[in-house]
Enzyme design. Structure first.
Site, PDB file in Angstrom:
ATOM      1  N   HIS A  65       0.751  -1.174  -0.152  1.00  0.00           N
ATOM      2  CA  HIS A  65       0.079  -0.023   0.056  1.00  0.00           C
ATOM      3  C   HIS A  65       0.923   1.303   0.055  1.00  0.00           C
ATOM      4  O   HIS A  65       1.827   1.273   0.455  1.00  0.00           O
ATOM      5  CB  HIS A  65      -0.797  -0.039   1.192  1.00  0.00           C
ATOM      6  CG  HIS A  65      -1.870   1.138   1.405  1.00  0.00           C
ATOM      7  ND1 HIS A  65      -1.584   2.212   1.722  1.00  0.00           N
ATOM      8  CD2 HIS A  65      -3.266   1.136   1.082  1.00  0.00           C
ATOM      9  CE1 HIS A  65      -2.725   2.868   1.720  1.00  0.00           C
ATOM     10  NE2 HIS A  65      -3.677   2.215   1.454  1.00  0.00           N
ATOM     11  N   ASP A  80       3.195  -4.325   8.198  1.00  0.00           N
ATOM     12  CA  ASP A  80       1.974  -3.600   7.969  1.00  0.00           C
ATOM     13  C   ASP A  80       0.666  -4.542   8.222  1.00  0.00           C
ATOM     14  O   ASP A  80       0.388  -5.258   7.044  1.00  0.00           O
ATOM     15  CB  ASP A  80       2.049  -2.845   6.485  1.00  0.00           C
ATOM     16  CG  ASP A  80       0.784  -2.397   6.237  1.00  0.00           C
ATOM     17  OD1 ASP A  80      -0.216  -2.228   7.204  1.00  0.00           O
ATOM     18  OD2 ASP A  80       0.405  -1.729   5.291  1.00  0.00           O
ATOM     19  N   GLN A  90      -4.560  -4.546   7.247  1.00  0.00           N
ATOM     20  CA  GLN A  90      -5.672  -5.713   6.664  1.00  0.00           C
ATOM     21  C   GLN A  90      -5.648  -6.861   7.477  1.00  0.00           C
ATOM     22  O   GLN A  90      -6.958  -7.562   7.340  1.00  0.00           O
ATOM     23  CB  GLN A  90      -5.253  -5.926   5.101  1.00  0.00           C
ATOM     24  CG  GLN A  90      -5.220  -4.700   4.260  1.00  0.00           C
ATOM     25  CD  GLN A  90      -6.877  -3.919   4.220  1.00  0.00           C
ATOM     26  OE1 GLN A  90      -7.680  -4.651   4.389  1.00  0.00           O
ATOM     27  NE2 GLN A  90      -6.725  -2.817   3.712  1.00  0.00           N
ATOM     28  N   LYS A  92     -10.186   0.183  10.763  1.00  0.00           N
ATOM     29  CA  LYS A  92     -10.690  -1.375   9.783  1.00  0.00           C
ATOM     30  C   LYS A  92     -11.116  -2.316  10.650  1.00  0.00           C
ATOM     31  O   LYS A  92     -11.212  -3.407  10.036  1.00  0.00           O
ATOM     32  CB  LYS A  92      -9.057  -1.760   9.128  1.00  0.00           C
ATOM     33  CG  LYS A  92      -8.909  -0.437   8.003  1.00  0.00           C
ATOM     34  CD  LYS A  92      -7.633  -1.042   7.138  1.00  0.00           C
ATOM     35  CE  LYS A  92      -7.052   0.203   6.155  1.00  0.00           C
ATOM     36  NZ  LYS A  92      -7.852   0.636   5.201  1.00  0.00           N
ATOM     37  N   CYS A 122      -4.752   2.807  -3.777  1.00  0.00           N
ATOM     38  CA  CYS A 122      -3.460   3.149  -2.973  1.00  0.00           C
ATOM     39  C   CYS A 122      -2.239   2.351  -3.186  1.00  0.00           C
ATOM     40  O   CYS A 122      -1.717   1.834  -2.208  1.00  0.00           O
ATOM     41  CB  CYS A 122      -3.675   3.477  -1.373  1.00  0.00           C
ATOM     42  SG  CYS A 122      -5.077   4.814  -1.179  1.00  0.00           S
TER      43      CYS A 122
END
Lengths: 402, 142
Positions: free
Chosen positions: A116, A193, A196, A219, A359
């Site tokens: 991302h 990261d 998600q 999220k 993104c």
């Protein structure tokens, strides 16, 4: 089995039965308990944290710190290792600025081709400034990382390896644990990261053996404006602060300052108090449902969606076509129809999907060879009926544009 | 309250009038006018729509400060392509000063359908390409 209809009642926005929300990797919906917790702060004990001696400030401090503890328990970390930021983007910027401080020209940072922008642009810009070398783990045709050259990509010059746990475009879940081992063997730091992955399955930082981990609250049922940076305690202790100001100091004179204990050393200024408390409530909600149940439900729905979309003519699916190590993100294109047009038509039937470059412009352009894609991303309040409706409306899209 | 009211878009066929506009947009999208590029041009510029990465290029030939010819090319959604197609038609025979004075509202009226905040960017991409191109090319009024 989850009782989806009952769960849906906990989300005020889903009172509107015509809304089919399929953009969860962009942001998830917010349960009433999270909204109420934030309202309660403003209505009952609105005050600053770590300052007031009076009761409501003490209450605010307790609740805000309790939220840190909930996050720590949620990912298997210690309280001191949990820094609240405004989101995964800020967490990753914090790392890019502070970790590159001690690097020398020619030092290497390894990313992947599926990052991302938030885990690409900060490193890219710092690399330019400090003459560092950026390298990328390639993505293969199946939408998975090609690890065949990993032993060359990670070498003595590699100081930082930073990668996504789960792709926001392809749904691919990466084997972070294996990459951590190789990175550590060369004394490189491993940054994850997890924006998600965290909402979808149990993530344990000890199990992954990552050095840093970043994610966003919004999220995972929390509010916007709050996110987390996890770091191993000994690393955070040796890292310089990112921002300076109130709360992050221990002692200040006109010419010098010393820093507060972890995690406050990295939380300068008045934090997002209500949002932090809201994030704590979001974790309560997730744990009530159970991360295993969430994963099971979404996995089944991914399987169903891949099968259903597979039957739509002129539709190309990107990313892994099997459900193994694949999360609830499915990107596709209807041949010849622009994703914005697809999303517009679907919008008018109440279905919310994402269309665009998500993104992740380099991945979309170079690997998928398109300008943009349509993306549906699922969560535990989505059902097979949502997917059936989507598929029938995709046929309508084709009628309009083809 | 239904979600479609929040972001009315090209396919919200609420009235006969909108239906006509919708047909017009799809017609321009499927059969874009003035598609291509002018080798001999006074103004040339291309811009991206940051939302989706779409790109539109516009080339314009001025003679005596009047638009003699205009072309566009690029990839985009129905809204951005139709808007560029219509804009190139609209610019022909306009004076330079008229080009510079083109307003967002004129483009939105030309498209004729209500656009939400995100799709406005698609609808106005072509105008942005044109106005930035005018600035870059430093063409001056006589």
């Amino acid at each position: 089995m989850l009782n989806i209809e009952k769960i849906k009642n906990d989300f005020p926005i889903l009172k509107d039965k015509s809304l089919i929300y399929l953009d969860n990797s962009s942001t998830s919906l917010t349960p009433r308990s999270v909204i109420n917790a934030m309202t309660e702060y403003y209505e009952a004990y609105n005050s600053n944290v770590h300052r007031g001696i009076y009761s409501i400030s003490q209450k605010a401090t307790e609740e805000y710190e309790k939220a840190h503890k909930k996050v720590a328990n949620f990912i298997g970390a210690d309280f001191e290792e949990i820094i609240f930021t405004k989101g995964a983007t800020e967490s990753l910027n914090l790392l890019a600025y502070t970790l590159t401080k001690s690097l020398n020209p020619g030092d290497e940072i390894l990313l992947t081709e599926m990052e991302h922008h938030s885990n690409l642009v900060p490193w890219q810009q710092l690399a330019k400034e400090k003459n560092l070398v950026l390298k990328f783990i390639p993505v293969n045709k199946q939408g998975r990382l090609d690890l065949s050259s990993l032993n060359e990509l990670i070498n003595e010059k590699t100081k930082i390896v930073s990668l996504t746990h789960m792709s926001n475009v392809l749904g691919t879940i990466n084997d972070v644990k294996a990459i951590a081992k190789i990175a550590h063997a060369k004394s490189a730091l491993l940054v994850v990261d997890a924006a998600q992955s965290i909402p979808h399955f149990e993530v344990n930082v000890k199990e992954l053996d990552c050095d840093f981990l970043a994610f966003s609250g919004h999220k995972m049922l929390g509010p916007t404006g709050i996110g987390v940076l996890y770091g191993k305690k000994e690393l955070l202790e040796n890292l310089d602060p990112f921002q300076f100001g109130g709360n992050m100091i221990s002692e200040v004179s006109l010419t010098d300052s010393s820093w507060n204990d972890l995690p406050w050393k990295f939380e300068a200024g008045t934090p997002n108090i209500a949002e932090g408390i809201g994030l704590g409530k979001a974790i309560d909600f997730l744990l009530d449902i159970g991360m295993k149940n969430i994963k099971e439900h979404v996995d089944q729905l991914v399987q169903y969606t891949l099968e259903s979309l597979g039957k739509v003519k002129n539709l190309e699916i990107y990313g892994p076509i099997n459900t193994e190590n694949r999360g609830g993100v499915i990107s596709f294109n209807l041949n010849g129809i622009h994703p914005h047009d697809v999303a517009s038509v679907l919008n008018n039937t109440g279905i919310a999907i994402r269309g665009g470059h998500l993104c992740a412009m380099p991945l979309i352009k170079n690997n998928l060879n398109v300008a943009s894609v349509c993306r549906i991303s699922l969560y535990f309040y989505n059902t097979q009926e949502d997917i059936d409706l989507l598929v029938s409306k995709l046929e309508k899209v084709k009628e309009v544009f083809l | 309250m239904s979600t479609m009211m929040i972001n009315p878009d090209i396919i919200s066929i609420n009235s006969e009038e909108e239906e006509i506009y919708r047909e017009n947009i799809l017609d321009h999208y499927k059969n874009p006018r003035n598609f291509g590029t002018l080798k001999n041009h006074t103004i040339k510029n291309s811009e991206n729509n940051p939302v989706c990465g779409d790109n539109i290029e516009i080339t314009i030939l001025l003679e005596n400060n009047i638009v003699k010819d205009a072309r566009f090319q690029g990839k985009g959604c129905a809204i951005s392509v139709a808007s560029a197609s219509m804009l190139t038609e609209k610019t022909k025979n306009l004076r330079l000063q008229q080009l510079k004075n083109l307003k967002e509202s004129e483009i939105l009226d030309m498209l004729g359908v209500p656009l939400g905040a995100v799709r406005r960017k698609c609808g106005l991409l072509s105008l942005r390409v044109l106005l930035k191109g005018l600035n870059k090319s430093e063409v001056q009024d006589e």
